[in-house]
Design a protein around this motif. Sequence first.
Motif, PDB file in Angstrom:
ATOM      1  N   ALA A  66       0.845  -1.188   0.000  1.00  0.00           N
ATOM      2  CA  ALA A  66       0.000   0.000   0.000  1.00  0.00           C
ATOM      3  C   ALA A  66       0.883   1.241   0.000  1.00  0.00           C
ATOM      4  O   ALA A  66       2.003   1.225   0.538  1.00  0.00           O
ATOM      5  CB  ALA A  66      -0.914   0.026   1.222  1.00  0.00           C
ATOM      6  N   LYS A  67       0.355   2.290  -0.585  1.00  0.00           N
ATOM      7  CA  LYS A  67       1.030   3.582  -0.523  1.00  0.00           C
ATOM      8  C   LYS A  67       0.219   4.529   0.345  1.00  0.00           C
ATOM      9  O   LYS A  67      -1.012   4.568   0.254  1.00  0.00           O
ATOM     10  CB  LYS A  67       1.210   4.189  -1.912  1.00  0.00           C
ATOM     11  CG  LYS A  67       1.947   5.544  -1.866  1.00  0.00           C
ATOM     12  CD  LYS A  67       2.274   6.067  -3.239  1.00  0.00           C
ATOM     13  CE  LYS A  67       1.073   6.704  -3.915  1.00  0.00           C
ATOM     14  NZ  LYS A  67       1.439   7.358  -5.179  1.00  0.00           N
ATOM     15  N   ILE A  68       0.923   5.269   1.187  1.00  0.00           N
ATOM     16  CA  ILE A  68       0.325   6.373   1.923  1.00  0.00           C
ATOM     17  C   ILE A  68       1.055   7.619   1.448  1.00  0.00           C
ATOM     18  O   ILE A  68       2.260   7.767   1.683  1.00  0.00           O
ATOM     19  CB  ILE A  68       0.475   6.201   3.446  1.00  0.00           C
ATOM     20  CG1 ILE A  68      -0.141   4.879   3.894  1.00  0.00           C
ATOM     21  CG2 ILE A  68      -0.187   7.370   4.175  1.00  0.00           C
ATOM     22  CD1 ILE A  68       0.136   4.539   5.340  1.00  0.00           C
ATOM     23  N   GLY A  85       5.524  10.686   1.095  1.00  0.00           N
ATOM     24  CA  GLY A  85       4.832   9.527   1.645  1.00  0.00           C
ATOM     25  C   GLY A  85       5.713   8.303   1.624  1.00  0.00           C
ATOM     26  O   GLY A  85       6.920   8.379   1.378  1.00  0.00           O
ATOM     27  N   VAL A  86       5.103   7.146   1.879  1.00  0.00           N
ATOM     28  CA  VAL A  86       5.840   5.889   1.917  1.00  0.00           C
ATOM     29  C   VAL A  86       5.047   4.807   1.184  1.00  0.00           C
ATOM     30  O   VAL A  86       3.824   4.868   1.071  1.00  0.00           O
ATOM     31  CB  VAL A  86       6.105   5.416   3.363  1.00  0.00           C
ATOM     32  CG1 VAL A  86       7.018   6.395   4.085  1.00  0.00           C
ATOM     33  CG2 VAL A  86       4.803   5.218   4.125  1.00  0.00           C
ATOM     34  N   ASP A 102      10.635   5.282   0.383  1.00  0.00           N
ATOM     35  CA  ASP A 102      10.168   6.627   0.080  1.00  0.00           C
ATOM     36  C   ASP A 102       9.247   6.603  -1.129  1.00  0.00           C
ATOM     37  O   ASP A 102       9.578   6.049  -2.176  1.00  0.00           O
ATOM     38  CB  ASP A 102      11.367   7.531  -0.196  1.00  0.00           C
ATOM     39  CG  ASP A 102      10.952   8.926  -0.615  1.00  0.00           C
ATOM     40  OD1 ASP A 102      10.477   9.674   0.252  1.00  0.00           O
ATOM     41  OD2 ASP A 102      11.085   9.248  -1.811  1.00  0.00           O
ATOM     42  N   ALA A 103       8.076   7.219  -0.983  1.00  0.00           N
ATOM     43  CA  ALA A 103       7.098   7.208  -2.073  1.00  0.00           C
ATOM     44  C   ALA A 103       7.107   8.470  -2.903  1.00  0.00           C
ATOM     45  O   ALA A 103       6.531   8.490  -3.989  1.00  0.00           O
ATOM     46  CB  ALA A 103       5.692   6.999  -1.503  1.00  0.00           C
ATOM     47  N   GLY A 104       7.740   9.537  -2.416  1.00  0.00           N
ATOM     48  CA  GLY A 104       7.723  10.786  -3.168  1.00  0.00           C
ATOM     49  C   GLY A 104       8.320  10.628  -4.544  1.00  0.00           C
ATOM     50  O   GLY A 104       7.692  10.937  -5.568  1.00  0.00           O
ATOM     51  N   GLU A 105       9.544  10.131  -4.594  1.00  0.00           N
ATOM     52  CA  GLU A 105      10.220   9.951  -5.880  1.00  0.00           C
ATOM     53  C   GLU A 105       9.572   8.828  -6.683  1.00  0.00           C
ATOM     54  O   GLU A 105       9.411   8.939  -7.903  1.00  0.00           O
ATOM     55  CB  GLU A 105      11.693   9.638  -5.649  1.00  0.00           C
ATOM     56  CG  GLU A 105      12.600  10.063  -6.778  1.00  0.00           C
ATOM     57  CD  GLU A 105      12.797  11.572  -6.826  1.00  0.00           C
ATOM     58  OE1 GLU A 105      13.156  12.076  -7.894  1.00  0.00           O
ATOM     59  OE2 GLU A 105      12.599  12.237  -5.802  1.00  0.00           O
ATOM     60  N   LEU A 106       9.190   7.749  -5.997  1.00  0.00           N
ATOM     61  CA  LEU A 106       8.587   6.630  -6.717  1.00  0.00           C
ATOM     62  C   LEU A 106       7.255   7.011  -7.343  1.00  0.00           C
ATOM     63  O   LEU A 106       6.895   6.507  -8.414  1.00  0.00           O
ATOM     64  CB  LEU A 106       8.396   5.426  -5.783  1.00  0.00           C
ATOM     65  CG  LEU A 106       9.611   4.515  -5.621  1.00  0.00           C
ATOM     66  CD1 LEU A 106       9.286   3.373  -4.682  1.00  0.00           C
ATOM     67  CD2 LEU A 106      10.077   3.982  -6.969  1.00  0.00           C
TER      68      LEU A 106
END
Length: 322
Positions: A66-68, A85-86, A102-106
């Motif tokens: 899941a992404k938050i 986010g993550v 790390d979800a920002g770049e992804l």
Amino acid sequence: MNFRVISRAEILSLITMHDAIDAMARGFSQLSAGQVEMPVRVVLSSGDGFSLFMPARLGATGGRGAKIASLFPGNRDKGLATINGVILMIDDETGLPAAIMDAGELTAIRTAAAAGLAAKLLSRPDCRVLTIFGAGAQAPWQIEAIRAVRPIGEVRVVSKGGESARRLAASLEGVEARALSDAAEAIDGADIIVAVTTAAAPVFDGSGLPAGTHVSGSGSFQPHTREVGDEVVTRARVVVEEREAALEEAGDLIIPIEQGLLTADVIDADLGEIVNGDAAEGNAGRELTFFKSVGTAVQDVAIGAEVLRRAEAAGVGQVVGL
């Protein structure tokens, strides 16, 4: 309970844009084939921004997670990232947390990778001129994704204030790049037009676009906002990531449908149908092609699974216990 923490820098060392595009193809293929569990995402809004909770499981490859993520535009004035986010990856056999990254770049990479996949499937192979509206965090990745699949020789960048467009154009290597302020000049002769803005209204007049132009919208994703006007959507073969999400969130489609200019069946295909060979590549007899992105959890889990696989193989990331 041990899990792997993977930083932004480590992510960038593990995955290329070509890898990301391939991951999107695998994810969308499963989505279209009915092999994905993907509940409707939850949105928490407050003041200047909102947070998204987006879970999914890819049945064929076993990716679960899941992404938050949060989008707070006001962070720009505080020197903070507007998107952050993550992504939490979960072991598909045990249900234990496997990794957090790390979800920002992804998010920017996977969004661009979907646009790159769409350009690969829909645009002409000889496209050389790319115009991009928007010069924020996602713009460099969008340019990289298009350049990964098409022989782009010229990039034109348009931004609201102009300074960010000049900085982005100056940073590009191996291509003729310039910043423009006039939308009509920017799209004149462009083969591919990308919009990656937070605009509420169309950012260019597409009424004069020649047949064969590919348009991609990966910015505005709320029902009352749009980047691309009726004159594009009514002439184009429309392709999306997933029909239900697009018809709930994409103002580029919802607004002309509500105005009676289009019906819901304007969506000709989703990316997975084309990847799987259930729908044709190219324009399918229409004058233009238009890919509209709103983002799905499938993308996050697909790229998260690829990053985790590579991190485990390379011993990258910090393994921590709780």
